[in-house]
Structure formats: C-alpha cells, structure tokens
Design an enzyme around this catalytic site. Sequence first.
Site, short mmCIF file in Angstrom:
data_model
loop_
_atom_site.label_atom_id
_atom_site.label_comp_id
_atom_site.label_asym_id
_atom_site.label_seq_id
_atom_site.Cartn_x
_atom_site.Cartn_y
_atom_site.Cartn_z
N GLY A 151 0.79 -1.23 0.00
CA GLY A 151 0.00 0.00 0.00
C GLY A 151 0.81 1.28 0.00
O GLY A 151 1.97 1.29 0.44
N ASN A 154 -1.55 7.23 1.48
CA ASN A 154 -2.62 8.24 1.55
C ASN A 154 -3.96 7.69 2.06
O ASN A 154 -4.74 8.43 2.64
CB ASN A 154 -2.79 8.93 0.19
CG ASN A 154 -2.97 7.97 -0.93
OD1 ASN A 154 -2.80 6.76 -0.77
ND2 ASN A 154 -3.32 8.49 -2.09
N VAL A 231 4.71 5.36 -10.02
CA VAL A 231 5.07 4.69 -11.28
C VAL A 231 6.46 4.04 -11.20
O VAL A 231 6.61 2.87 -11.58
CB VAL A 231 4.95 5.66 -12.48
CG1 VAL A 231 5.50 5.04 -13.75
CG2 VAL A 231 3.49 6.07 -12.68
N GLU A 251 -1.86 -0.01 -9.28
CA GLU A 251 -2.58 1.27 -9.15
C GLU A 251 -1.53 2.33 -8.91
O GLU A 251 -1.02 2.46 -7.80
CB GLU A 251 -3.55 1.21 -7.97
CG GLU A 251 -4.69 0.23 -8.12
CD GLU A 251 -5.65 0.61 -9.22
OE1 GLU A 251 -5.53 1.70 -9.80
OE2 GLU A 251 -6.53 -0.21 -9.52
N GLY A 253 0.49 6.27 -10.20
CA GLY A 253 0.25 7.71 -10.11
C GLY A 253 -0.43 8.30 -11.33
O GLY A 253 -0.78 7.60 -12.27
N CYS A 285 -4.18 9.98 -5.83
CA CYS A 285 -3.55 9.61 -7.10
C CYS A 285 -4.37 10.08 -8.31
O CYS A 285 -3.82 10.42 -9.34
CB CYS A 285 -3.37 8.11 -7.16
SG CYS A 285 -4.88 7.25 -6.77
N GLU A 382 3.91 14.41 -11.34
CA GLU A 382 2.95 14.26 -10.24
C GLU A 382 3.53 14.91 -8.98
O GLU A 382 4.65 14.59 -8.56
CB GLU A 382 2.68 12.77 -9.98
CG GLU A 382 1.62 12.57 -8.93
CD GLU A 382 1.34 11.11 -8.64
OE1 GLU A 382 2.30 10.36 -8.45
OE2 GLU A 382 0.16 10.74 -8.63
N LYS A 452 -2.07 3.45 -19.67
CA LYS A 452 -0.70 3.92 -19.91
C LYS A 452 0.16 3.66 -18.65
O LYS A 452 -0.01 2.63 -17.99
CB LYS A 452 -0.73 5.39 -20.35
CG LYS A 452 -1.41 5.54 -21.73
CD LYS A 452 -1.91 6.94 -22.04
CE LYS A 452 -0.86 7.96 -22.33
NZ LYS A 452 -1.48 9.28 -22.66
N GLY A 455 -1.00 2.29 -14.75
CA GLY A 455 -1.24 0.98 -14.17
C GLY A 455 -1.88 -0.05 -15.06
O GLY A 455 -2.23 0.23 -16.21
N GLU A 459 -9.26 -2.10 -9.69
CA GLU A 459 -9.75 -2.42 -8.35
C GLU A 459 -11.24 -2.13 -8.33
O GLU A 459 -11.78 -1.44 -9.19
CB GLU A 459 -9.02 -1.57 -7.31
CG GLU A 459 -7.53 -1.88 -7.29
CD GLU A 459 -6.83 -1.55 -5.98
OE1 GLU A 459 -6.65 -0.36 -5.70
OE2 GLU A 459 -6.46 -2.51 -5.27
P1 NDP Z 1 5.85 4.39 -3.39
O1 NDP Z 1 5.75 3.94 -4.79
O2 NDP Z 1 7.11 4.99 -2.92
O3 NDP Z 1 5.58 3.14 -2.42
C1 NDP Z 1 4.44 2.34 -2.51
C2 NDP Z 1 4.63 1.11 -1.67
O4 NDP Z 1 5.58 0.25 -2.28
C3 NDP Z 1 5.16 1.38 -0.27
O5 NDP Z 1 4.58 0.49 0.63
C4 NDP Z 1 6.62 1.12 -0.43
O6 NDP Z 1 7.28 0.85 0.78
C5 NDP Z 1 6.62 -0.06 -1.36
N1 NDP Z 1 7.84 -0.28 -2.12
C6 NDP Z 1 8.79 0.62 -2.44
N2 NDP Z 1 9.76 0.03 -3.18
C7 NDP Z 1 9.41 -1.27 -3.33
C8 NDP Z 1 10.00 -2.39 -4.00
N3 NDP Z 1 11.13 -2.29 -4.67
N4 NDP Z 1 9.35 -3.57 -3.94
C9 NDP Z 1 8.17 -3.69 -3.29
N5 NDP Z 1 7.58 -2.67 -2.63
C10 NDP Z 1 8.19 -1.47 -2.65
O7 NDP Z 1 4.63 5.32 -3.17
P2 NDP Z 1 4.24 6.18 -1.89
O8 NDP Z 1 3.97 5.31 -0.72
O9 NDP Z 1 5.21 7.29 -1.77
O10 NDP Z 1 2.81 6.71 -2.35
C11 NDP Z 1 2.64 7.77 -3.20
C12 NDP Z 1 2.46 7.30 -4.62
O11 NDP Z 1 1.43 6.34 -4.70
C13 NDP Z 1 2.07 8.43 -5.51
O12 NDP Z 1 2.98 8.54 -6.55
C14 NDP Z 1 0.70 8.07 -6.04
O13 NDP Z 1 0.55 8.39 -7.34
C15 NDP Z 1 0.60 6.63 -5.83
N6 NDP Z 1 -0.77 6.27 -5.49
C16 NDP Z 1 -1.54 5.65 -6.42
C17 NDP Z 1 -2.84 5.32 -6.16
C18 NDP Z 1 -3.68 4.61 -7.17
O14 NDP Z 1 -4.64 3.96 -6.80
N7 NDP Z 1 -3.37 4.64 -8.44
C19 NDP Z 1 -3.45 5.65 -4.87
C20 NDP Z 1 -2.56 6.28 -3.96
C21 NDP Z 1 -1.27 6.57 -4.27
P3 NDP Z 1 7.78 2.03 1.73
O15 NDP Z 1 7.18 3.29 1.27
O16 NDP Z 1 7.28 1.62 3.05
O17 NDP Z 1 9.25 2.03 1.62
#
Ligand code: NDP
Length: 485
Positions: A151, A154, A231, A251, A253, A285, A382, A452, A455, A459
Amino acid sequence: MTHPAAPKASHFINGAYVENTAGTAIPVIYAATGEEIATVHAATPEIVEEALASAQAAQKAWAKMTGTERGRILRRAADIMRERNHELSVLETYDTGKPLQETLVADATSGADALEYFGGLAASLTGEHILLGEDWVYTVREPLGLCVGIGAWNYPTQIACWKAAPALACGNAMVFKPSETTTLCALKVAEILHEAGLPAGVFNVVQGMGEVGGALVADPRVDKVSLTGSVPTGKKVYAAAAADMKHVTMELGGKSPLVIFDDADIENAVGGAINGNFYSSGQVCSNGTRVFVQKGIKEKFLARLAERTKGAVLGDPQDEAVNFGPMVSERQMEIVLGYIEKGKAEGARLICGGERVDRPGYFIAPTVFADVTDDMVIAREEIFGPVMSVLDFETEEEVIERANATEFGLSAGVFTRDFTRAHRVIGALEAGSCFINSYNDAPVEAPFGGVKASGVGRENSKEAIKHFSQVKSVYVRMGDVEAAF
Ligand code: NDP
C-alpha cells in the site's frame, strides 16, 4: 505513556499480533504536530517467512469454504467497521494527518463498503456451462492462491480493504505490507477481520520499507501482487513479479486533466477542481491537477476559485471543524514545496497559497498557479500535494491533444453543459477512471484504475474479481475418442 493510537505490536500474523524488535525501528509520526506517537519494527526475514507460510497454509481451507460462508465473514467485518467508524477515523487521522471531517466519511466507511460489496459477491462467483452438441465445457473460477498487497500512505484503511476484500472473496490468502509512513490502520483491518471470524493466516500484515515489499514480491510461493504506489515503484514491482509470471494489479500515479469548457456551471466546476486538488491535501492519485480552463471563463473561474479557497480551515485535524490537513510527512512536504518553488521559478502566476503554513506539523497552504504551460515541470510531474495548475485552452480539439500528451492515464474529467460534447471528449481522453460534471468519486461499484503508465488491472467492482481469480476450463466428451491411429 503509550499513545492511544499505538498498535499492540508491529505485525499481525496467523490471527495474532506479533512483535520482533530486531527489525529496523520505524517511527510513527503524527503529521499535524511532528511528534512521534509510537514505534513499529520492520519485518525481519523470519517475520516475512512466518507471514508467507501462515498465509499459504491457511489458503486452501479458506478456498474450500463456500462463497456464502466467506462472504458472511467479510460482511460481518464491514458491520464492525461501521460500528467503530469514529474510533477508526481517529486512528486514520493519526496515521495520515487527514482531517477527521474527511476520515469519518471516506476511509473506514469506504473499507466497509468494499468488504460488504465483495462479501455479497462471494457466493455468486460461478463458472459457465458451454454446450457443444453432446459434449460440453464447464469453467471454474478458481482463486489465484497467495496474494501480496502493498500500500501507499494516503488511504491506509481503504487500500488494505480494497485489496483484501476481493482477494478474500475469491478464496485467496493475503500478506499485506502498508507504507512505512502509515503503519497503523491495516493492523486494525486485520484485527477486525479476525474478530469477524476470518480463519488465522488468511490475512496478515507485515511492516517494512521497500525491501520487505521486495522480499514478498520475489517469493516463489506468491501468485499475485497488487500494488498501490508510484510509477517508478510500479515498474520495479511489475518487473520482479514477471520473473515468476505472477499476476499483478498496479494502481499507480497520475497527472490527470480536468477540462472546463466556457459553458460549464462555474460553481460546480470550481467545486470539482477543489475536490480534485485539495481533498486529502492533494494526496490523491486520481487528482485532476492539470485544470484546463477555456479562455472565455478563465478569469471568472480563477476569481471564484481564489474566493472559495479561503474556505479552507487549517488546524488540528482531530477537530471536526478543520477541513484541510497537513502533508503526510516532512519528506512529502519538502517534495511539494520544491515543486512550488519550481512553479514560481518557471513563471507560473501564483493565485493563492504557495508556502508552508507557520504552525507545527507539515501544512502547506492550498496553492493555485495560473498561466501554466504544458512544458512546465508542475504541469508534467505528479506533485502529490495541494498544488493546482490552471492552463488555458481555446478549442476542444486542442485540449484533447494536450490533455493526452502525458505518460500517465489514471483519470480525466470534463465540465460542460453540452451533453454530446461531454461524452465525445471523455471518449477521446486516455484515462481509466473518468468523470463528467464531477470529480474523484470512487464508489466500490465502479471499476478504478489507470491506462498507460498509471497501471494495469482494476480495483473495485466486478472487474476486481477477474484480477483475483483465474478460469479453469474443462472439456467433457460424452462419446468415444476418435484418434488417427
Ligand atoms: P511508493 O511507490 O514509494 O511506495 C508504494 C509502496 O511500495 C510502499 O509500501 C513502499 O514501501 C513499497 N515499495 C517501495 N519500493 C518497493 C519495491 N522495490 N518492492 C516492493 N515494494 C516497494 O509510493 P508512496 O507510498 O510514496 O505513495 C505515493 C504514490 O502512490 C504516488 O505517486 C501516487 O501516485 C501513488 N498512489 C496511487 C494510487 C492509485 O490507486 N493509483 C493511490 C494512492 C497513491 P515504503 O514506502 O514503506 O518504503
């Protein structure tokens, strides 16, 4: 003294809270004050193993239960979430900093909706019977097996439920890793699911940074990965999952366009732009952060927007009168302030906001830039904060081309009173989740996801069932087998 929001332990595995302080300490910071309210520990390899092994062991018996039985447990969990909505909303506010005014109506409630919806669908998951003369084929919708959910920060309750509910309805087990920034809420979801009767091991939560996510994704026992994140992370996780041909839902950005034509109802259009940029302090997002406004109403639109933005009430997010909270973390605040500086340096016209608010916590004033052009960084990347870019346009053809000139494709919106134009423009925009005369509605009944770089997979809705199950087809011959020799 222990803070009331502090969890009983860092992880939830095999039906119980589990602690292992050998893992890296992760501070739980309340974004509205910057104070550390608890500490959790990242999963060690032993904790990851325990979670995966218990999920794998529990999955087969869970899948053997009838859909009605599985659905009943999910629906019971939905009821518990609704009964405890206030308590869960307070927790969500501590986890994210989002105002209670929002969390009371958008988080545990949305999670409960997902549990109720997929709980309701669980009993109706069937295959097909296909007659072929005397022979026939039947299909069986089977679970994928062991799923991993990862996850973003947000919507920690909602994301956990949006992934767990369809996965569990289909008979899968799940190991869920929340973002290290918001570690609290998914644990509560696990606790409630078990209180509702979920067998131990079917839904587990482990904490950790990207490397824990990486370990989960790389494990050969895992059949599916569902990620909500950025992304760049999506590309890494997708590639890692491909090594074992795992199923994925991504899912990711966006930098979505919100197109406002001259004939739009101005108050509704301004309302849509506010919802699509300032809800959750812009940390959504699907936000419509490129607001294209047709030249004829541009100044009127900006004037009303600046006026209505004064209605943002910043303050203690636990106070229900507050409607605008802080950024989730200091890091996210710094990222957003960096973009605001870029916008100023590139010559965008600042209409309001544009700075950190002088109070404790990570607050940034709702910010609107006008006269933004397509090449500016604030129009291309973003930001994930309360920063709206208003761009001018003249013709429908022009705005469609410019709106689509991005790698992202999560959402798009159009405001107009011209019925046929609304559908024509939405039809031409490259986005997965779209809105006409509205913005950012996300009911569980509607598919949610992007095209694109934003994702793959969807969901919510019946679409999510397809992404948490697979179809077995069985040919049945009623007569003799003919063979060449
Ligand atoms: P990140 O992409 O940094 O992280 C997402 C999750 O992936 C976190 O739990 C993170 O862990 C984990 N993660 C990071 N690197 C890896 C890896 N190599 N392998 C497996 N898991 C990994 O996003 P943020 O948490 O910063 O969230 C913000 C982003 O999420 C925004 O860019 C937004 O666009 C997107 N988003 C998309 C949504 C959608 O439904 N499309 C909804 C909400 C947000 P950790 O952070 O704990 O290190």
